[in-house]
Design an enzyme around this catalytic site. Structure first.
Site, PDB file in Angstrom:
ATOM      1  N   HIS A  68      33.979 -48.302  46.538  1.00 15.26           N
ATOM      2  CA  HIS A  68      33.733 -49.103  45.332  1.00 15.26           C
ATOM      3  C   HIS A  68      32.244 -49.128  44.987  1.00 15.26           C
ATOM      4  O   HIS A  68      31.392 -48.782  45.803  1.00 15.26           O
ATOM      5  CB  HIS A  68      34.230 -50.542  45.516  1.00 15.26           C
ATOM      6  CG  HIS A  68      35.712 -50.667  45.340  1.00 15.26           C
ATOM      7  ND1 HIS A  68      36.606 -50.390  46.364  1.00 15.26           N
ATOM      8  CD2 HIS A  68      36.469 -51.011  44.266  1.00 15.26           C
ATOM      9  CE1 HIS A  68      37.843 -50.565  45.923  1.00 15.26           C
ATOM     10  NE2 HIS A  68      37.791 -50.944  44.648  1.00 15.26           N
ATOM     11  N   LYS A 121      30.366 -54.911  44.470  1.00 13.21           N
ATOM     12  CA  LYS A 121      31.591 -55.568  44.950  1.00 13.21           C
ATOM     13  C   LYS A 121      31.255 -56.449  46.147  1.00 13.21           C
ATOM     14  O   LYS A 121      30.648 -55.986  47.110  1.00 13.21           O
ATOM     15  CB  LYS A 121      32.638 -54.510  45.325  1.00 13.21           C
ATOM     16  CG  LYS A 121      33.972 -55.123  45.708  1.00 13.21           C
ATOM     17  CD  LYS A 121      35.071 -54.088  45.765  1.00 13.21           C
ATOM     18  CE  LYS A 121      36.386 -54.661  46.240  1.00 13.21           C
ATOM     19  NZ  LYS A 121      36.929 -55.722  45.381  1.00 13.21           N
TER      20      LYS A 121
HETATM   21  P1  NAD Z   1      31.799 -60.012  36.588  1.00 11.85           P
HETATM   22  O1  NAD Z   1      30.933 -60.807  37.505  1.00 11.85           O
HETATM   23  O2  NAD Z   1      31.184 -58.924  35.776  1.00 11.85           O
HETATM   24  O3  NAD Z   1      32.564 -60.995  35.571  1.00 11.85           O
HETATM   25  C1  NAD Z   1      33.091 -62.229  35.925  1.00 11.85           C
HETATM   26  C2  NAD Z   1      32.858 -63.162  34.759  1.00 11.85           C
HETATM   27  O4  NAD Z   1      33.574 -64.385  34.991  1.00 11.85           O
HETATM   28  C3  NAD Z   1      31.367 -63.552  34.588  1.00 11.85           C
HETATM   29  O5  NAD Z   1      30.957 -63.307  33.250  1.00 11.85           O
HETATM   30  C4  NAD Z   1      31.348 -65.045  34.913  1.00 11.85           C
HETATM   31  O6  NAD Z   1      30.372 -65.756  34.174  1.00 11.85           O
HETATM   32  C5  NAD Z   1      32.763 -65.437  34.498  1.00 11.85           C
HETATM   33  N1  NAD Z   1      33.216 -66.724  35.038  1.00 11.85           N
HETATM   34  C6  NAD Z   1      32.815 -67.356  36.159  1.00 11.85           C
HETATM   35  N2  NAD Z   1      33.505 -68.515  36.293  1.00 11.85           N
HETATM   36  C7  NAD Z   1      34.349 -68.605  35.252  1.00 11.85           C
HETATM   37  C8  NAD Z   1      35.329 -69.550  34.848  1.00 11.85           C
HETATM   38  N3  NAD Z   1      35.568 -70.670  35.555  1.00 11.85           N
HETATM   39  N4  NAD Z   1      36.033 -69.319  33.705  1.00 11.85           N
HETATM   40  C9  NAD Z   1      35.802 -68.216  32.988  1.00 11.85           C
HETATM   41  N5  NAD Z   1      34.873 -67.270  33.312  1.00 11.85           N
HETATM   42  C10 NAD Z   1      34.167 -67.464  34.445  1.00 11.85           C
HETATM   43  O7  NAD Z   1      32.969 -59.424  37.508  1.00 11.85           O
HETATM   44  P2  NAD Z   1      33.965 -58.216  37.180  1.00 11.85           P
HETATM   45  O8  NAD Z   1      33.442 -56.941  37.716  1.00 11.85           O
HETATM   46  O9  NAD Z   1      34.370 -58.289  35.748  1.00 11.85           O
HETATM   47  O10 NAD Z   1      35.206 -58.611  38.120  1.00 11.85           O
HETATM   48  C11 NAD Z   1      35.881 -59.838  37.953  1.00 11.85           C
HETATM   49  C12 NAD Z   1      37.031 -59.904  38.950  1.00 11.85           C
HETATM   50  O11 NAD Z   1      37.999 -58.893  38.648  1.00 11.85           O
HETATM   51  C13 NAD Z   1      36.620 -59.655  40.418  1.00 11.85           C
HETATM   52  O12 NAD Z   1      37.380 -60.508  41.239  1.00 11.85           O
HETATM   53  C14 NAD Z   1      37.008 -58.198  40.651  1.00 11.85           C
HETATM   54  O13 NAD Z   1      37.238 -57.890  42.005  1.00 11.85           O
HETATM   55  C15 NAD Z   1      38.297 -58.155  39.832  1.00 11.85           C
HETATM   56  N6  NAD Z   1      38.769 -56.815  39.438  1.00 11.85           N
HETATM   57  C16 NAD Z   1      40.121 -56.638  39.480  1.00 11.85           C
HETATM   58  C17 NAD Z   1      40.664 -55.460  39.058  1.00 11.85           C
HETATM   59  C18 NAD Z   1      42.165 -55.311  39.067  1.00 11.85           C
HETATM   60  O14 NAD Z   1      42.683 -54.244  38.700  1.00 11.85           O
HETATM   61  N7  NAD Z   1      42.911 -56.353  39.454  1.00 11.85           N
HETATM   62  C19 NAD Z   1      39.852 -54.418  38.606  1.00 11.85           C
HETATM   63  C20 NAD Z   1      38.460 -54.626  38.587  1.00 11.85           C
HETATM   64  C21 NAD Z   1      37.922 -55.845  38.985  1.00 11.85           C
END
Ligand code: NAD
Length: 273
Positions: A161, A165
């Site tokens: 990754h 991460k």
């Molecule tokens: P990121 O840090 O870029 O984005 C997360 C966002 O959530 C930030 O903008 C943050 O300010 C916001 N946030 C924090 N608390 C919040 C709340 N209470 N309500 C609403 N928004 C809030 O992270 P990312 O790379 O976008 O990843 C986010 C999550 O998705 C991680 O857990 C990652 O592992 C997961 N992910 C899952 C998949 C999948 O296929 N399931 C794929 C990629 C990433």
């Protein structure tokens, strides 16, 4: 009382939680491009009152908000959550109490979290689809690994990754190990007797299957499942080259969640696997 049914032909009204994040902005674009969906609310507490335009998405007129009455007023059918553990815990409670179906991609959920979600989304007011990996190719990789498992004696997983991460190993790697372990119990013993470097064989997942986590700038999300037996091996590899790889799975879950009572874990049943 259950949430209002989505009338056939009506657009599915979608709220995005974590809308300013890497996945959130990609989901906003995908929803805007989907002819059967409407983006009605964007939530991201650290960015409240900023226009969505600040995050590269022009022309929606939407402003980032907190979950609460104004999001309720936008009347979303479905909320998509890509936030963090604290975020998903409070957002999912709000969704369940307000009759909004949830599509949850945030990773790192514990078995206790999944149990809480089953209590919250009991099919009466709202449903949830939770998937640690929305890339359809990754779901197929796990499925194929489980089909192959009984024909091999060794299995190892390498997940790779991007360098932002924060959790390891990935939820996908753990789920793959679990699926492989459920498909066969006939695994050879680890031959390693001495270590010149502690941890060189990675972490031990279900059935003692070794999982190796690589973190490297430039990568997105990748995984290779290695299966070995006498004189041959099988490698099953999946690569997500950018975050759009997750969007067909996310949109499928948005379309299906209202029809699937309770909590659905993983995309397998949505894909008919
Ligand atoms: P990121 O840090 O870029 O984005 C997360 C966002 O959530 C930030 O903008 C943050 O300010 C916001 N946030 C924090 N608390 C919040 C709340 N209470 N309500 C609403 N928004 C809030 O992270 P990312 O790379 O976008 O990843 C986010 C999550 O998705 C991680 O857990 C990652 O592992 C997961 N992910 C899952 C998949 C999948 O296929 N399931 C794929 C990629 C990433």
């Amino acid at each position: 009382m259950s949430s209002e049914p989505i009338e056939q032909g009506d657009p599915i009204r979608v709220a995005v939680m974590g809308a300013a994040g890497r996945m959130g902005t990609t989901v906003c674009r995908a929803v805007l491009d989907a002819p059967d969906m409407e983006l009605v609310a964007v939530i991201d507490p650290p960015h409240v009152d900023e226009p969505l335009e600040n995050f590269g998405i022009a022309g929606t007129g939407l402003t980032i908000e907190m979950v609460g009455p104004s999001v309720k007023k936008a009347d979303p059918h479905v909320a998509v959550d890509f936030t963090n553990l604290d975020g998903v815990r409070s957002n999912s409670r709000w969704c369940a109490l307000n009759g909004v179906h949830a599509v949850i991609g945030t990773t790192g959920l514990t078995p206790g979290d999944l149990q809480d979600l089953s209590g919250l989304f009991n099919g009466e007011r709202a449903n949830a689809v939770v998937a640690p990996n929305f890339a359809i190719g990754a779901v197929l990789m796990m499925h194929l690994a489980a089909i192959a498992a009984p024909w091999f004696e060794s299995a190892e997983i390498i997940e790779l990754h991007h360098d932002n991460k924060i959790d390891a190993p990935s939820g996908t790697a753990m789920l793959t190990a679990q699926r492989i372990a459920e498909a066969s119990s006939e695994w050879g013993a680890d031959p390693t007797k001495t270590y010149t470097l502690e941890g060189a064989r990675g972490g031990e997942g279900p059935a003692g299957i070794h999982i190796h986590s690589v973190r490297l700038r430039g990568l997105v999300a990748h995984q290779e499942v290695l299966l070995g037996t006498t004189g041959q091996s099988l490698s099953i590899r999946h690569d997500s080259y950018d975050r759009t790889s997750f969007m067909p799975g996310v949109l499928l879950a948005v379309r299906e969640v209202a029809k699937r009572p309770g909590v659905t874990i993983g995309l397998e049943s949505l894909l008919g696997l």
